[in-house]
Motif scaffolding. Sequence first.
Motif, PDB file in Angstrom:
ATOM      1  N   ILE A 131       0.875  -1.171   0.000  1.00  0.00           N
ATOM      2  CA  ILE A 131       0.000   0.000   0.000  1.00  0.00           C
ATOM      3  C   ILE A 131       0.909   1.216   0.000  1.00  0.00           C
ATOM      4  O   ILE A 131       1.774   1.346   0.864  1.00  0.00           O
ATOM      5  CB  ILE A 131      -0.908   0.025   1.239  1.00  0.00           C
ATOM      6  N   ALA A 132       0.719   2.082  -0.982  1.00  0.00           N
ATOM      7  CA  ALA A 132       1.542   3.285  -1.073  1.00  0.00           C
ATOM      8  C   ALA A 132       0.641   4.509  -1.103  1.00  0.00           C
ATOM      9  O   ALA A 132      -0.338   4.547  -1.850  1.00  0.00           O
ATOM     10  CB  ALA A 132       2.417   3.239  -2.324  1.00  0.00           C
ATOM     11  N   ILE A 133       0.978   5.475  -0.269  1.00  0.00           N
ATOM     12  CA  ILE A 133       0.307   6.773  -0.273  1.00  0.00           C
ATOM     13  C   ILE A 133       1.294   7.727  -0.938  1.00  0.00           C
ATOM     14  O   ILE A 133       2.399   7.934  -0.425  1.00  0.00           O
ATOM     15  CB  ILE A 133      -0.002   7.265   1.162  1.00  0.00           C
ATOM     16  N   ILE A 134       0.903   8.287  -2.080  1.00  0.00           N
ATOM     17  CA  ILE A 134       1.830   9.099  -2.863  1.00  0.00           C
ATOM     18  C   ILE A 134       1.184  10.424  -3.261  1.00  0.00           C
ATOM     19  O   ILE A 134      -0.036  10.597  -3.155  1.00  0.00           O
ATOM     20  CB  ILE A 134       2.312   8.349  -4.123  1.00  0.00           C
TER      21      ILE A 134
ATOM     22  N   ASP B 276       8.844 -10.464  -5.072  1.00  0.00           N
ATOM     23  CA  ASP B 276       8.768  -9.213  -5.828  1.00  0.00           C
ATOM     24  C   ASP B 276       8.624  -7.968  -4.959  1.00  0.00           C
ATOM     25  O   ASP B 276       8.635  -6.847  -5.478  1.00  0.00           O
ATOM     26  CB  ASP B 276       7.591  -9.272  -6.810  1.00  0.00           C
ATOM     27  N   VAL B 277       8.507  -8.142  -3.662  1.00  0.00           N
ATOM     28  CA  VAL B 277       8.260  -6.997  -2.772  1.00  0.00           C
ATOM     29  C   VAL B 277       9.351  -5.939  -2.892  1.00  0.00           C
ATOM     30  O   VAL B 277       9.073  -4.756  -3.086  1.00  0.00           O
ATOM     31  CB  VAL B 277       8.110  -7.461  -1.305  1.00  0.00           C
ATOM     32  N   GLU B 278      10.601  -6.338  -2.787  1.00  0.00           N
ATOM     33  CA  GLU B 278      11.703  -5.379  -2.817  1.00  0.00           C
ATOM     34  C   GLU B 278      11.738  -4.596  -4.120  1.00  0.00           C
ATOM     35  O   GLU B 278      11.928  -3.374  -4.123  1.00  0.00           O
ATOM     36  CB  GLU B 278      13.035  -6.102  -2.600  1.00  0.00           C
ATOM     37  N   LEU B 279      11.531  -5.271  -5.241  1.00  0.00           N
ATOM     38  CA  LEU B 279      11.536  -4.612  -6.550  1.00  0.00           C
ATOM     39  C   LEU B 279      10.442  -3.547  -6.630  1.00  0.00           C
ATOM     40  O   LEU B 279      10.687  -2.415  -7.055  1.00  0.00           O
ATOM     41  CB  LEU B 279      11.342  -5.649  -7.666  1.00  0.00           C
TER      42      LEU B 279
ATOM     43  N   ILE C  69       4.961   3.911   2.373  1.00  0.00           N
ATOM     44  CA  ILE C  69       4.709   2.592   1.789  1.00  0.00           C
ATOM     45  C   ILE C  69       4.544   1.614   2.936  1.00  0.00           C
ATOM     46  O   ILE C  69       5.355   1.601   3.870  1.00  0.00           O
ATOM     47  CB  ILE C  69       5.859   2.141   0.870  1.00  0.00           C
ATOM     48  N   PHE C  70       3.505   0.803   2.860  1.00  0.00           N
ATOM     49  CA  PHE C  70       3.242  -0.225   3.861  1.00  0.00           C
ATOM     50  C   PHE C  70       3.250  -1.581   3.168  1.00  0.00           C
ATOM     51  O   PHE C  70       2.681  -1.718   2.080  1.00  0.00           O
ATOM     52  CB  PHE C  70       1.880  -0.009   4.529  1.00  0.00           C
ATOM     53  N   VAL C  71       3.886  -2.557   3.780  1.00  0.00           N
ATOM     54  CA  VAL C  71       3.908  -3.918   3.244  1.00  0.00           C
ATOM     55  C   VAL C  71       3.180  -4.804   4.254  1.00  0.00           C
ATOM     56  O   VAL C  71       3.587  -4.877   5.409  1.00  0.00           O
ATOM     57  CB  VAL C  71       5.349  -4.412   3.011  1.00  0.00           C
TER      58      VAL C  71
ATOM     59  N   ILE D  91       8.613   2.169  -6.507  1.00  0.00           N
ATOM     60  CA  ILE D  91       7.716   3.216  -6.000  1.00  0.00           C
ATOM     61  C   ILE D  91       8.529   4.321  -5.333  1.00  0.00           C
ATOM     62  O   ILE D  91       8.275   5.511  -5.531  1.00  0.00           O
ATOM     63  CB  ILE D  91       6.670   2.625  -5.034  1.00  0.00           C
ATOM     64  N   MET D  92       9.529   3.931  -4.554  1.00  0.00           N
ATOM     65  CA  MET D  92      10.366   4.927  -3.886  1.00  0.00           C
ATOM     66  C   MET D  92      11.129   5.784  -4.897  1.00  0.00           C
ATOM     67  O   MET D  92      11.206   7.009  -4.750  1.00  0.00           O
ATOM     68  CB  MET D  92      11.342   4.249  -2.929  1.00  0.00           C
TER      69      MET D  92
END
Length: 122
Positions: free
Chosen positions: A5-8, A78-81, A100-102, A86-87
């Motif tokens: 989950i990303a807040i951008i 694939d999480v790190e990629l 970003i929340f994982v 996103i970052m």
Amino acid sequence: MKEIIAIIRSNKMKKTRDVLEVLGFPAMNARRVLGRGHQRAIIDDVNIPFPPEGIEESRGTMRYIPKRMISIMVEDRDVELVVEAIMKVNHTGNIGDGKIFVCPVDDAVRIRTGENGDVALQ
């Protein structure tokens, strides 16, 4: 399996979506959200009606700032990629870049076929 989950910033949504699609992650959910962390005003230009809902004109700050929230399900490998992508797209070095929340996901089920687990993500 994880949910990212990303807040951008709203103005970074298209580029974020395009980069994730090029990396092979076209499936996501996106929502317009209002919220706030430590950021008290909008520094960059954002396409919102003026005066935006939530602005306190007397103090010049906003109670809630318009952002975009994206949610994407990925396999553990694939999480790190995805997080790094996103970052890279959203980092400006200024307050308000987002979070970003994982989160762990127990299962996923494709309604059409009944497939579950990682297979349902493909």
